[in-house]
Design a protein around this motif. Structure first.
Motif, PDB file in Angstrom:
ATOM      1  N   GLU A   1      20.827 -27.635  24.241  1.00  0.00           N
ATOM      2  CA  GLU A   1      21.496 -28.869  24.656  1.00  0.00           C
ATOM      3  C   GLU A   1      21.784 -29.781  23.470  1.00  0.00           C
ATOM      4  OE1 GLU A   1      19.875 -32.832  26.610  1.00  0.00           O
ATOM      5  OE2 GLU A   1      19.911 -31.209  28.077  1.00  0.00           O
ATOM      6  N   THR A   2      23.010 -30.300  23.389  1.00  0.00           N
ATOM      7  CA  THR A   2      23.397 -31.229  22.324  1.00  0.00           C
ATOM      8  C   THR A   2      23.711 -32.617  22.865  1.00  0.00           C
ATOM      9  OG1 THR A   2      25.726 -30.546  22.514  1.00  0.00           O
ATOM     10  CG2 THR A   2      24.350 -29.359  20.924  1.00  0.00           C
ATOM     11  N   GLN A   3      23.464 -32.852  24.127  1.00  0.00           N
ATOM     12  CA  GLN A   3      23.820 -34.114  24.770  1.00  0.00           C
ATOM     13  C   GLN A   3      23.162 -35.313  24.111  1.00  0.00           C
ATOM     14  OE1 GLN A   3      25.908 -34.926  27.380  1.00  0.00           O
ATOM     15  NE2 GLN A   3      25.350 -37.074  27.038  1.00  0.00           N
ATOM     16  N   GLY A   4      21.886 -35.209  23.769  1.00  0.00           N
ATOM     17  CA  GLY A   4      21.188 -36.345  23.172  1.00  0.00           C
ATOM     18  C   GLY A   4      21.017 -37.482  24.155  1.00  0.00           C
ATOM     19  N   VAL A   5      21.063 -38.716  23.635  1.00  0.00           N
ATOM     20  CA  VAL A   5      20.758 -39.883  24.465  1.00  0.00           C
ATOM     21  C   VAL A   5      21.991 -40.594  24.996  1.00  0.00           C
ATOM     22  CG1 VAL A   5      18.556 -40.289  23.340  1.00  0.00           C
ATOM     23  CG2 VAL A   5      20.612 -41.384  22.426  1.00  0.00           C
ATOM     24  N   ASP A   6      23.180 -40.096  24.714  1.00  0.00           N
ATOM     25  CA  ASP A   6      24.400 -40.759  25.179  1.00  0.00           C
ATOM     26  C   ASP A   6      24.426 -40.861  26.699  1.00  0.00           C
ATOM     27  OD1 ASP A   6      25.684 -41.090  22.599  1.00  0.00           O
ATOM     28  OD2 ASP A   6      25.946 -38.925  22.611  1.00  0.00           O
ATOM     29  N   ARG A   7      24.993 -41.958  27.190  1.00  0.00           N
ATOM     30  CA  ARG A   7      25.126 -42.140  28.633  1.00  0.00           C
ATOM     31  C   ARG A   7      26.033 -41.061  29.203  1.00  0.00           C
ATOM     32  NH1 ARG A   7      28.429 -44.454  32.449  1.00  0.00           N
ATOM     33  NH2 ARG A   7      29.995 -45.038  30.909  1.00  0.00           N
TER      34      ARG A   7
ATOM     35  N   MET B   1      21.515 -42.734  32.533  1.00  0.00           N
ATOM     36  CA  MET B   1      20.908 -42.889  31.207  1.00  0.00           C
ATOM     37  C   MET B   1      19.470 -42.399  31.202  1.00  0.00           C
ATOM     38  SD  MET B   1      22.139 -46.755  30.299  1.00  0.00           S
ATOM     39  CE  MET B   1      23.803 -47.279  30.693  1.00  0.00           C
ATOM     40  N   ARG B   2      18.984 -42.126  30.001  1.00  0.00           N
ATOM     41  CA  ARG B   2      17.579 -41.797  29.817  1.00  0.00           C
ATOM     42  C   ARG B   2      16.739 -43.046  30.080  1.00  0.00           C
ATOM     43  NH1 ARG B   2      18.418 -36.234  29.430  1.00  0.00           N
ATOM     44  NH2 ARG B   2      20.194 -35.857  28.065  1.00  0.00           N
ATOM     45  N   GLN B   3      15.439 -42.819  30.337  1.00  0.00           N
ATOM     46  CA  GLN B   3      14.608 -43.925  30.789  1.00  0.00           C
ATOM     47  C   GLN B   3      14.501 -45.065  29.778  1.00  0.00           C
ATOM     48  OE1 GLN B   3      12.636 -43.716  34.162  1.00  0.00           O
ATOM     49  NE2 GLN B   3      13.505 -45.693  33.640  1.00  0.00           N
ATOM     50  N   ILE B   4      14.262 -44.749  28.504  1.00  0.00           N
ATOM     51  CA  ILE B   4      14.134 -45.808  27.510  1.00  0.00           C
ATOM     52  C   ILE B   4      15.477 -46.519  27.322  1.00  0.00           C
ATOM     53  CG2 ILE B   4      13.565 -46.339  25.115  1.00  0.00           C
ATOM     54  CD1 ILE B   4      11.168 -45.647  26.837  1.00  0.00           C
ATOM     55  N   ALA B   5      16.580 -45.791  27.489  1.00  0.00           N
ATOM     56  CA  ALA B   5      17.899 -46.433  27.403  1.00  0.00           C
ATOM     57  C   ALA B   5      18.074 -47.452  28.526  1.00  0.00           C
ATOM     58  CB  ALA B   5      19.008 -45.390  27.460  1.00  0.00           C
ATOM     59  N   THR B   6      17.553 -47.150  29.730  1.00  0.00           N
ATOM     60  CA  THR B   6      17.658 -48.112  30.829  1.00  0.00           C
ATOM     61  C   THR B   6      16.855 -49.372  30.539  1.00  0.00           C
ATOM     62  OG1 THR B   6      15.733 -47.292  32.092  1.00  0.00           O
ATOM     63  CG2 THR B   6      17.843 -46.189  32.468  1.00  0.00           C
TER      64      THR B   6
ATOM     65  N   PHE C   1      18.265 -54.285  22.819  1.00  0.00           N
ATOM     66  CA  PHE C   1      18.437 -53.164  21.902  1.00  0.00           C
ATOM     67  C   PHE C   1      17.224 -53.008  20.993  1.00  0.00           C
ATOM     68  CE2 PHE C   1      19.981 -51.100  18.032  1.00  0.00           C
ATOM     69  CZ  PHE C   1      20.711 -50.039  18.548  1.00  0.00           C
ATOM     70  N   TRP C   2      16.719 -54.127  20.492  1.00  0.00           N
ATOM     71  CA  TRP C   2      15.612 -54.079  19.539  1.00  0.00           C
ATOM     72  C   TRP C   2      14.265 -53.969  20.247  1.00  0.00           C
ATOM     73  CZ3 TRP C   2      17.576 -53.039  15.050  1.00  0.00           C
ATOM     74  CH2 TRP C   2      18.876 -53.497  14.756  1.00  0.00           C
TER      75      TRP C   2
ATOM     76  N   GLU D   1      28.965 -49.984  29.776  1.00  0.00           N
ATOM     77  CA  GLU D   1      29.504 -49.790  28.436  1.00  0.00           C
ATOM     78  C   GLU D   1      28.644 -50.474  27.378  1.00  0.00           C
ATOM     79  OE1 GLU D   1      31.967 -47.843  27.779  1.00  0.00           O
ATOM     80  OE2 GLU D   1      32.421 -47.430  29.886  1.00  0.00           O
ATOM     81  N   ALA D   2      27.705 -51.305  27.810  1.00  0.00           N
ATOM     82  CA  ALA D   2      26.926 -52.114  26.872  1.00  0.00           C
ATOM     83  C   ALA D   2      25.611 -51.473  26.463  1.00  0.00           C
ATOM     84  CB  ALA D   2      26.642 -53.486  27.499  1.00  0.00           C
ATOM     85  N   TRP D   3      25.290 -50.294  26.966  1.00  0.00           N
ATOM     86  CA  TRP D   3      23.951 -49.739  26.792  1.00  0.00           C
ATOM     87  C   TRP D   3      23.553 -49.570  25.324  1.00  0.00           C
ATOM     88  CZ3 TRP D   3      22.253 -45.145  24.574  1.00  0.00           C
ATOM     89  CH2 TRP D   3      23.259 -44.284  24.123  1.00  0.00           C
ATOM     90  N   ASP D   4      24.539 -49.366  24.445  1.00  0.00           N
ATOM     91  CA  ASP D   4      24.241 -49.140  23.031  1.00  0.00           C
ATOM     92  C   ASP D   4      24.800 -50.249  22.145  1.00  0.00           C
ATOM     93  OD1 ASP D   4      22.966 -47.588  21.103  1.00  0.00           O
ATOM     94  OD2 ASP D   4      24.794 -46.511  20.583  1.00  0.00           O
ATOM     95  N   GLN D   5      25.082 -51.414  22.765  1.00  0.00           N
ATOM     96  CA  GLN D   5      25.714 -52.507  22.029  1.00  0.00           C
ATOM     97  C   GLN D   5      24.821 -53.748  22.054  1.00  0.00           C
ATOM     98  OE1 GLN D   5      28.193 -51.296  20.566  1.00  0.00           O
ATOM     99  NE2 GLN D   5      28.391 -49.488  21.869  1.00  0.00           N
ATOM    100  N   PRO D   6      24.145 -54.057  20.963  1.00  0.00           N
ATOM    101  CA  PRO D   6      23.191 -55.178  20.934  1.00  0.00           C
ATOM    102  C   PRO D   6      23.783 -56.504  21.387  1.00  0.00           C
ATOM    103  CG  PRO D   6      23.001 -53.845  18.946  1.00  0.00           C
ATOM    104  CD  PRO D   6      24.199 -53.335  19.680  1.00  0.00           C
ATOM    105  N   HIS D   7      25.074 -56.747  21.089  1.00  0.00           N
ATOM    106  CA  HIS D   7      25.678 -58.039  21.408  1.00  0.00           C
ATOM    107  C   HIS D   7      25.845 -58.280  22.905  1.00  0.00           C
ATOM    108  CE1 HIS D   7      26.780 -57.429  17.180  1.00  0.00           C
ATOM    109  NE2 HIS D   7      26.784 -58.748  17.105  1.00  0.00           N
ATOM    110  N   LEU D   8      25.849 -57.236  23.687  1.00  0.00           N
ATOM    111  CA  LEU D   8      26.051 -57.387  25.123  1.00  0.00           C
ATOM    112  C   LEU D   8      24.763 -57.234  25.926  1.00  0.00           C
ATOM    113  CD1 LEU D   8      29.414 -55.483  25.700  1.00  0.00           C
ATOM    114  CD2 LEU D   8      29.033 -57.936  25.416  1.00  0.00           C
ATOM    115  N   LEU D   9      23.689 -56.890  25.247  1.00  0.00           N
ATOM    116  CA  LEU D   9      22.407 -56.701  25.917  1.00  0.00           C
ATOM    117  C   LEU D   9      21.557 -57.964  25.820  1.00  0.00           C
ATOM    118  CD1 LEU D   9      21.623 -53.128  24.532  1.00  0.00           C
ATOM    119  CD2 LEU D   9      22.152 -53.686  26.909  1.00  0.00           C
ATOM    120  N   PRO D  10      20.571 -58.107  26.669  1.00  0.00           N
ATOM    121  CA  PRO D  10      19.659 -59.259  26.554  1.00  0.00           C
ATOM    122  C   PRO D  10      18.976 -59.269  25.194  1.00  0.00           C
ATOM    123  CG  PRO D  10      19.319 -58.107  28.630  1.00  0.00           C
ATOM    124  CD  PRO D  10      20.217 -57.242  27.807  1.00  0.00           C
ATOM    125  N   SER D  11      18.483 -60.417  24.794  1.00  0.00           N
ATOM    126  CA  SER D  11      17.775 -60.509  23.519  1.00  0.00           C
ATOM    127  C   SER D  11      16.465 -59.737  23.563  1.00  0.00           C
ATOM    128  CB  SER D  11      17.498 -61.975  23.182  1.00  0.00           C
ATOM    129  OG  SER D  11      16.575 -62.535  24.110  1.00  0.00           O
TER     130      SER D  11
END
Length: 523
Positions: free
Chosen positions: A63-69, A140-145, A152-153, A447-457
């Motif tokens: 599998e090459t899917q990785g963590v992408d949504r 998404m994977r659990q940690i991504a959720t 993000f951080w 679309e925001a799952w990997d974008q720090p600017h759109l996620l909560p602090s």
């Protein structure tokens, strides 16, 4: 408000309430969207590793899917019954038996040990069932959720803790298998060799990914179930159900010991809460949440109760009743020696031990797989490294730790596994509150799952997690190396009440903190 990628790329009209700052943030998102692919193309080592991973995919189906949504149209779900059956392979194996042995070792009677274990398993399964419902919903994977609450951080902290949790379970599995293989050889082979063997096999199977894991987990528990039934059948004549516990059936000391066993089993069953969605993200979003919840709940409770109960019976025979052959085998050679002594005759015993060696594979490959994903979720540079590399690094580290701790398995189980509950209960509370309260109307911008600017602090979630652990877990924990002031009130070795205190404190801190965070950041 959700900013749609197609609006920014095509120049089509954006919603009327889109601000200039939103548009600028969206442009930044597009620049970052291909950051991982750019790194993989620019850095020679990463380019080679990803090329090798693609070759493995073409040749072997790695599998090459990785963590992408996973978008809804790309999901390839297995049967929904896999949600139920996969947990049987993860929880019916020899690595779960040590949890049952702890009750008799701590001085509880057989009935008390089983009761405390079942209570802990049920409470822990509620945690994993809750977080697992986000997998089909978000793809998404659990940690991504968790990024939708921890940011993000802050989710990086969850990644680290998830890896530590998986490592702890894997260490127990590796040591038990090492003991079993040593017993098969008549104790001429060291436990270390057995640890290395199972580490290599577990890693190789884990790199094939989601599809093979689901197929493997669906069936691999069957032969282990049969062998464990035979094991308890042969041990039954020496299990004495009427023997009382050392601390009686009442009083603070008994209550403290009972609560500690509850906490250990809670931690084991709830330890999956940070990886459950890893195996559900290919199910369609239309999958009813109640179905995911209950299939997960009973999928954990039934097989885990089965395995732990057998462990309690073995502990009763070897420690409470102290049947001499069992007591000597357990004292001198650990669980592997005990199992080898119970199975008879000798040829049948060795045959069973060899088969039981592979019973931990279902558990280990899931841990290796999810730990590799958690490493990728540490950031863009980590994401650019193929999962099979991170899974290999994890397997090596765990094998080293297992070799170092092979002579103290009981202490590893008690001291490590019980520590997990303080973080898993806080993690679950945060994700549940975010989903049921703060996302109930606004939903998730996928679309925001990997974008720090759109996620909560993530300030509210991290604060709640730390508050739950430091203000709840620490004063309420009961470990051999530390007994908190509240746990010490039970007398004796104390009573572990940290998970309950962690849950209560996390709920209060997160609700207040998240309202403040949303008010001032809008995210």
């Amino acid at each position: 408000m959700s900013i749609e990628k197609r609006d920014l790329e095509s120049g089509s009209p954006t919603p009327e309430n889109t601000t200039q700052s939103d548009i600028e943030a969206g442009r930044t998102i597009l620049l970052k969207a291909d950051r991982v692919h750019e790194l993989q193309a620019r850095v020679a080592v990463l380019r080679y590793l990803n090329g090798f991973e693609s070759w493995l995919d073409r040749r072997l189906g790695v599998e090459t899917q990785g963590v992408d949504r996973i978008p809804e149209e790309e999901k390839q779900p297995p049967s929904v019954w896999n949600i139920f059956l996969m947990w049987w392979s993860l929880n019916i194996h020899v690595g779960v038996l040590p949890l049952g042995l702890l009750g008799p070792e701590f001085g509880l009677s057989l009935k008390q040990s089983i009761a405390a274990s079942i209570i802990g398993i049920i409470l822990g399964a509620l945690m994993t069932s809750t977080t697992g419902t986000l997998g089909p919903k978000l793809g998404m994977r659990q940690i991504a959720t968790s990024r939708y609450s921890f940011g993000f951080w802050g989710a990086k902290l969850c990644s680290v803790l998830n890896i530590v949790v998986g490592g702890g379970f894997a260490v127990v599995n590796y040591v038990v298998v090492g003991q079993i293989l040593s017993a098969v050889s008549g104790y001429t082979m060291s436990i270390t060799v057995g640890i290395v063997i199972i580490a290599v096999i577990s890693y190789v199977v884990s790199i094939f990914g989601f599809r093979l894991i689901h197929t493997f987990e669906k069936y691999s528990w069957i032969y282990t179930f049969i062998l464990l039934c035979v094991l308890i059948g042969q041990a039954a004549p020496h299990v004495q159900t009427s023997l009382p516990g050392e601390d009686g059936s009442s009083g603070l000391v008994f209550s403290g010991t009972f609560l500690t066993i509850v906490a250990i089993n809670f931690s084991n069953a709830s330890g999956w809460c940070s990886i459950a969605a890893d195996y559900y993200c290919n199910f369609p979003a239309s999958t009813p949440a109640w179905k995911t919840f209950f299939l997960t709940f009973w999928g954990i409770v039934i097989p885990t109760t089965f395995s732990v109960t057998i462990g309690c019976c073995l502990g009763n025979a070897a420690t409470t009743a102290a049947y001499p052959p069992y007591a000597d085998a357990y004292t001198n050679h650990g669980l592997g020696g005990l199992i080898g002594e119970i199975y008879h005759p000798d040829a049948w015993s060795k045959f069973c031990l060899v088969l039981l060696t592979f019973s931990v594979l279902g558990n280990n490959i899931a841990i290796n797989y999810s730990s590799g994903l958690s490493m990728q979720l540490m950031g863009h540079y980590f994401h650019a490294v193929p999962r099979f590399i991170w899974s290999m690094a994890f397997a090596v580290v765990v094998a080293v730790l297992a070799i170092a701790g092979q002579q103290n398995l009981s202490n590893v189980v008690n001291n490590f596994v019980s520590l997990l509950g303080y973080w898993t209960v806080s993690f679950t509370m945060v994700l549940m509150l975010e989903d049921r309260i703060f996302r109930r109307k606004d939903g998730y911008n996928l679309e925001a799952w990997d974008q720090p600017h759109l996620l909560p602090s993530g300030v509210a979630a991290v604060t709640a997690l730390l508050a739950g652990y430091l203000a709840g877990g620490v004063p309420g924990m009961s470990q051999t190396w530390y007994v908190g002031p509240i746990a010490a009130k039970f007398g004796g070795d104390g009573g572990d009440v940290g998970i309950y205190m962690s849950a209560a404190i996390t709920v209060v801190v997160y609700i207040v903190g998240r309202y403040i965070e949303k008010r001032y950041t809008g995210r």
